[in-house]
Write a protein that holds these residues in place. Sequence first.
Motif, PDB file in Angstrom:
ATOM      1  N   PRO A 135       0.819  -1.220   0.000  1.00 44.01           N
ATOM      2  CA  PRO A 135       0.000   0.000   0.000  1.00 44.01           C
ATOM      3  C   PRO A 135       0.852   1.269   0.000  1.00 44.01           C
ATOM      4  CG  PRO A 135       0.126  -0.865   2.207  1.00 44.01           C
ATOM      5  CD  PRO A 135       0.868  -1.850   1.327  1.00 44.01           C
ATOM      6  N   VAL A 136       1.711   1.389  -1.013  1.00 48.29           N
ATOM      7  CA  VAL A 136       2.675   2.484  -1.073  1.00 48.29           C
ATOM      8  C   VAL A 136       1.977   3.840  -1.074  1.00 48.29           C
ATOM      9  CG1 VAL A 136       4.532   3.523  -2.414  1.00 48.29           C
ATOM     10  CG2 VAL A 136       4.344   1.034  -2.271  1.00 48.29           C
ATOM     11  N   PHE A 137       0.940   3.966  -1.903  1.00 42.53           N
ATOM     12  CA  PHE A 137       0.244   5.250  -1.983  1.00 42.53           C
ATOM     13  C   PHE A 137      -0.260   5.696  -0.618  1.00 42.53           C
ATOM     14  CE2 PHE A 137      -3.713   7.571  -2.001  1.00 42.53           C
ATOM     15  CZ  PHE A 137      -3.440   8.649  -2.812  1.00 42.53           C
ATOM     16  N   ASP A 156       1.943   9.654  -5.447  1.00 43.44           N
ATOM     17  CA  ASP A 156       2.450   8.686  -6.420  1.00 43.44           C
ATOM     18  C   ASP A 156       3.934   8.965  -6.673  1.00 43.44           C
ATOM     19  OD1 ASP A 156       3.241   7.495  -8.904  1.00 43.44           O
ATOM     20  OD2 ASP A 156       1.137   7.339  -9.494  1.00 43.44           O
ATOM     21  N   ARG A 157       4.803   7.995  -6.377  1.00 47.57           N
ATOM     22  CA  ARG A 157       6.244   8.210  -6.511  1.00 47.57           C
ATOM     23  C   ARG A 157       6.649   8.449  -7.963  1.00 47.57           C
ATOM     24  NH1 ARG A 157      11.439   8.195  -3.594  1.00 47.57           N
ATOM     25  NH2 ARG A 157      12.645   9.121  -5.253  1.00 47.57           N
ATOM     26  N   VAL A 158       6.023   7.769  -8.905  1.00 49.94           N
ATOM     27  CA  VAL A 158       6.374   7.965 -10.315  1.00 49.94           C
ATOM     28  C   VAL A 158       6.061   9.393 -10.745  1.00 49.94           C
ATOM     29  CG1 VAL A 158       5.877   7.278 -12.692  1.00 49.94           C
ATOM     30  CG2 VAL A 158       6.067   5.521 -10.914  1.00 49.94           C
ATOM     31  N   ALA A 164       9.689  16.150 -10.401  1.00 45.69           N
ATOM     32  CA  ALA A 164      11.001  16.609  -9.939  1.00 45.69           C
ATOM     33  C   ALA A 164      11.943  16.812 -11.122  1.00 45.69           C
ATOM     34  CB  ALA A 164      11.592  15.595  -8.964  1.00 45.69           C
ATOM     35  N   LYS A 165      11.922  15.889 -12.069  1.00 47.01           N
ATOM     36  CA  LYS A 165      12.790  15.987 -13.244  1.00 47.01           C
ATOM     37  C   LYS A 165      12.510  17.263 -14.026  1.00 47.01           C
ATOM     38  CE  LYS A 165      14.242  13.457 -17.380  1.00 47.01           C
ATOM     39  NZ  LYS A 165      14.052  12.228 -18.190  1.00 47.01           N
ATOM     40  N   GLY A 173      17.209   7.365  -6.444  1.00 43.70           N
ATOM     41  CA  GLY A 173      17.895   6.919  -5.244  1.00 43.70           C
ATOM     42  C   GLY A 173      17.748   7.842  -4.051  1.00 43.70           C
ATOM     43  N   VAL A 174      16.910   8.865  -4.184  1.00 47.86           N
ATOM     44  CA  VAL A 174      16.693   9.827  -3.096  1.00 47.86           C
ATOM     45  C   VAL A 174      15.400   9.469  -2.368  1.00 47.86           C
ATOM     46  CG1 VAL A 174      16.414  12.264  -2.489  1.00 47.86           C
ATOM     47  CG2 VAL A 174      17.889  11.616  -4.417  1.00 47.86           C
ATOM     48  N   ALA A 175      15.409   9.560  -1.059  1.00 48.31           N
ATOM     49  CA  ALA A 175      14.238   9.213  -0.251  1.00 48.31           C
ATOM     50  C   ALA A 175      13.022  10.039  -0.649  1.00 48.31           C
ATOM     51  CB  ALA A 175      14.544   9.425   1.227  1.00 48.31           C
ATOM     52  N   PHE A 176      11.864   9.407  -0.589  1.00 49.29           N
ATOM     53  CA  PHE A 176      10.599  10.060  -0.927  1.00 49.29           C
ATOM     54  C   PHE A 176      10.440  11.389  -0.204  1.00 49.29           C
ATOM     55  CE2 PHE A 176       6.118  10.738   0.299  1.00 49.29           C
ATOM     56  CZ  PHE A 176       5.513  10.818  -0.950  1.00 49.29           C
ATOM     57  N   GLU A 177      10.713  11.390   1.096  1.00 47.66           N
ATOM     58  CA  GLU A 177      10.516  12.596   1.903  1.00 47.66           C
ATOM     59  C   GLU A 177      11.413  13.743   1.440  1.00 47.66           C
ATOM     60  OE1 GLU A 177      10.107   8.963   4.695  1.00 47.66           O
ATOM     61  OE2 GLU A 177      11.383   9.594   3.024  1.00 47.66           O
ATOM     62  N   LEU A 178      12.623  13.413   1.020  1.00 51.34           N
ATOM     63  CA  LEU A 178      13.566  14.447   0.593  1.00 51.34           C
ATOM     64  C   LEU A 178      13.217  14.993  -0.787  1.00 51.34           C
ATOM     65  CD1 LEU A 178      16.929  12.915   1.874  1.00 51.34           C
ATOM     66  CD2 LEU A 178      15.345  14.458   3.044  1.00 51.34           C
ATOM     67  N   VAL A 179      12.725  14.115  -1.663  1.00 55.55           N
ATOM     68  CA  VAL A 179      12.268  14.592  -2.976  1.00 55.55           C
ATOM     69  C   VAL A 179      11.040  15.489  -2.797  1.00 55.55           C
ATOM     70  CG1 VAL A 179      11.451  13.928  -5.278  1.00 55.55           C
ATOM     71  CG2 VAL A 179      13.164  12.521  -4.117  1.00 55.55           C
ATOM     72  N   GLN A 180      10.129  15.051  -1.945  1.00 54.34           N
ATOM     73  CA  GLN A 180       8.944  15.866  -1.654  1.00 54.34           C
ATOM     74  C   GLN A 180       9.352  17.273  -1.233  1.00 54.34           C
ATOM     75  OE1 GLN A 180       5.642  15.779  -1.646  1.00 54.34           O
ATOM     76  NE2 GLN A 180       5.145  13.676  -2.127  1.00 54.34           N
TER      77      GLN A 180
END
Length: 220
Positions: A135-137, A156-158, A164-165, A173-180
Amino acid sequence: MTKTLDLTLLLKKARELLKNDLSKIEYEHIEPSATRFLNEIHQKISNWDESTSLSIFDPYWINKNANDVSAEGVAKMNKANFNVFVNDPTTQEKLKQLLMLRKNAELDYRLPAKISKVGLIEHLDRFNFSRGNKPVFFVHRMLIMIFPELFTSIADRVKLDESAKVLGIKSKGVAFELVQYQVRDKVNDFIIEKGLQNESEFVKRGIAWWVLDAAKALKE
């Protein structure tokens, strides 16, 4: 994309698309609903202490009003596995740590690393379910609901990585929280640049959701 799109124009367009969507009759309820819902959760967190069971938060994580924070879409098929995961003892301990961070830590640039260090998503990656998908979402959305001032509305990570791109952020390779936080920081810079500090938290959180649509529109 980042070489051909001006980020200020891109975020300006994203904000415009968001505002246009919110002005439609069928969507005008979303912002006030999400705002009330998050205010209620954060009041619960503020009044909560470590001696109180975390079960008081169970009605919130997959509540239908949580869809106004970030719509579940096809992820709803994984609700049963989310309930299994969130009631796991290790998950409960990590959730307790996250709620204490929300209560006691400053909501600034230092906090996303502390959130990531708790390791909730890594625990989910290692967790074995008897059937169905992880249950990633719902886990991502739970983090967004706890720390909406630091993150975007993208669970959604994708979609997050693609957004981000476009914004010139390397997320592999960067943690979800840090990309957020990096994505939200780009939005915050735009907000300050354009003198839009009075915009609601809902709008500030939601602008990033429209980045991909804005990029497409600007290229047409």
